[in-house]
Write an enzyme that holds these catalytic residues in place. Structure first.
Site, PDB file in Angstrom:
ATOM      1  N   HIS A 128      51.674   8.731  28.195  1.00  0.00           N
ATOM      2  CA  HIS A 128      51.611   8.209  26.835  1.00  0.00           C
ATOM      3  C   HIS A 128      52.930   8.394  26.078  1.00  0.00           C
ATOM      4  O   HIS A 128      53.388   7.478  25.397  1.00  0.00           O
ATOM      5  CB  HIS A 128      50.482   8.886  26.042  1.00  0.00           C
ATOM      6  CG  HIS A 128      49.122   8.660  26.612  1.00  0.00           C
ATOM      7  ND1 HIS A 128      48.573   9.515  27.553  1.00  0.00           N
ATOM      8  CD2 HIS A 128      48.213   7.676  26.400  1.00  0.00           C
ATOM      9  CE1 HIS A 128      47.369   9.064  27.871  1.00  0.00           C
ATOM     10  NE2 HIS A 128      47.134   7.960  27.195  1.00  0.00           N
ATOM     11  N   GLU A 152      50.801  16.502  26.711  1.00  0.00           N
ATOM     12  CA  GLU A 152      51.944  15.996  27.459  1.00  0.00           C
ATOM     13  C   GLU A 152      53.233  16.737  27.122  1.00  0.00           C
ATOM     14  O   GLU A 152      54.100  16.905  27.991  1.00  0.00           O
ATOM     15  CB  GLU A 152      52.066  14.490  27.253  1.00  0.00           C
ATOM     16  CG  GLU A 152      50.833  13.758  27.821  1.00  0.00           C
ATOM     17  CD  GLU A 152      50.961  12.250  27.856  1.00  0.00           C
ATOM     18  OE1 GLU A 152      52.033  11.713  27.495  1.00  0.00           O
ATOM     19  OE2 GLU A 152      49.960  11.595  28.239  1.00  0.00           O
ATOM     20  N   ARG A 159      34.959  11.281   0.478  1.00  0.00           N
ATOM     21  CA  ARG A 159      35.294  10.097  -0.302  1.00  0.00           C
ATOM     22  C   ARG A 159      34.254   9.005  -0.038  1.00  0.00           C
ATOM     23  O   ARG A 159      33.669   8.949   1.037  1.00  0.00           O
ATOM     24  CB  ARG A 159      36.686   9.580   0.079  1.00  0.00           C
ATOM     25  CG  ARG A 159      37.853  10.473  -0.330  1.00  0.00           C
ATOM     26  CD  ARG A 159      39.162   9.763  -0.038  1.00  0.00           C
ATOM     27  NE  ARG A 159      40.311  10.509  -0.538  1.00  0.00           N
ATOM     28  CZ  ARG A 159      41.062  11.311   0.211  1.00  0.00           C
ATOM     29  NH1 ARG A 159      40.763  11.494   1.487  1.00  0.00           N
ATOM     30  NH2 ARG A 159      42.087  11.953  -0.312  1.00  0.00           N
ATOM     31  N   ARG A 174      42.246  16.742  -5.200  1.00  0.00           N
ATOM     32  CA  ARG A 174      40.896  16.219  -5.382  1.00  0.00           C
ATOM     33  C   ARG A 174      40.198  16.812  -6.604  1.00  0.00           C
ATOM     34  O   ARG A 174      39.148  16.313  -7.014  1.00  0.00           O
ATOM     35  CB  ARG A 174      40.086  16.501  -4.115  1.00  0.00           C
ATOM     36  CG  ARG A 174      40.690  15.918  -2.835  1.00  0.00           C
ATOM     37  CD  ARG A 174      40.621  14.403  -2.800  1.00  0.00           C
ATOM     38  NE  ARG A 174      39.237  13.963  -2.824  1.00  0.00           N
ATOM     39  CZ  ARG A 174      38.424  13.983  -1.750  1.00  0.00           C
ATOM     40  NH1 ARG A 174      38.878  14.433  -0.578  1.00  0.00           N
ATOM     41  NH2 ARG A 174      37.184  13.558  -1.846  1.00  0.00           N
TER      42      ARG A 174
END
Length: 286
Positions: free
Chosen positions: A27, A97, A185, A239
């Site tokens: 990847h 990886e 949310r 928040r």
């Protein structure tokens, strides 16, 4: 390399289907020697360039999917950065990886939403440990296994923030798999997940500082594999106050880069003292 490629596997006889990595990781498309021992892990690939702008030098060594990797030096210390994309599944692939090519220190660098009023927009949150509210780490180890940051990495991040004069907070982070429902949310059309109305307050009462989406998986895997890891995020949203601003975007990057240099000082001090692990009594190397 395509998914049908026969490349990969190892000398132990593990088939390529079980480990599709050869010299180059499937990847990330990096190999041993492409990256430094210490790697910063932002989510957004576009943040890589913003991070490396503050380094002495750098070179992009790989770019595939959401993973962009650059290697260079900061304060004459070797350093790399690999973007992970959003969320713990892709972050865990990056950890896997990078570990395979010899990385031993991982620092999550990102943005977050604070759920305590004192963590203002533009401040930094340095993670001491994380609530594993994401699902990736559950696939590795039992749910009561702690997602804890390495104490040396936490100390280096705090020292870096102090050196740079940035406001910061140290505490517990909640890592989620959802920016919307998982962080309390509303979803599309006002949808509310079960328990969403109580989620933020319950975590606040537990003295949790912030939400983000990768730290718990990175810390859990690092502990399982004997690596050093930590996380630092700039607060974009509070928040409690309702504020949202992309303020101080580069602060976390600067602190993480400085922390890699400080960790090198710590390691040098430990080597000079002939011990395996740095501790505060050793001070920092010259």
């Amino acid at each position: 390399m395509s998914e049908d490629s026969p490349a990969g596997g190892d000398d132990s006889g593990t088939p390529a289907s079980e480990d599709p990595n050869d010299d180059e990781q499937y990847h990330l498309e990096v190999s041993a020697g492409d990256v430094a021992d210490s790697v910063l892990l932002p989510g957004n690939p576009e943040r890589v360039e913003k991070i490396t702008d503050g380094w002495d030098s750098h070179e992009v060594v790989a770019e595939h999917r959401e993973y962009r990797t650059a290697t260079g030096t900061y304060d004459d210390t070797p350093i790399s950065v690999t973007s992970t994309g959003i969320g713990s599944p892709s972050a865990a692939i990056a950890v896997e990886e990078l570990a395979r090519v010899g990385v031993d220190t991982l620092l999550r660098v990102g943005s977050c939403g604070a759920i305590r009023e004192e963590a203002a927009v533009g401040d930094l949150v340095i993670t001491a440990g994380a609530v594993r509210q994401e699902g990736t780490s559950d696939e590795y180890v039992r749910e009561d296994y702690p997602a804890s940051a390495d104490d040396r990495v936490v100390g280096a991040l705090v020292t870096a923030a102090e050196r740079l004069g940035y406001d910061y907070h140290v505490g517990v982070t909640a890592s989620t798999d959802s920016f919307y429902a998982g962080q309390g949310r509303p979803g599309f059309g006002g949808f509310e997940a079960a328990g969403a109305d109580e989620l933020v307050e319950n975590l606040r009462e537990a003295n949790v500082l912030n939400f983000e989406m990768e730290a718990a998986a990175i810390l859990t895997l690092a502990n399982l594999y004997g690596l050093r890891a930590g996380a630092v995020c700039t607060v974009y949203a509070n928040r409690v106050t309702g504020e949202f601003r992309t303020e101080g975007e580069r602060k976390a990057s600067k602190v993480a880069s400085e922390a890699v240099s400080i960790l090198a000082e710590m390691d040098a001090a430990a080597d000079a003292a002939g011990v395996d692990r740095w501790h505060p009594g050793l001070g920092l190397g010259e």
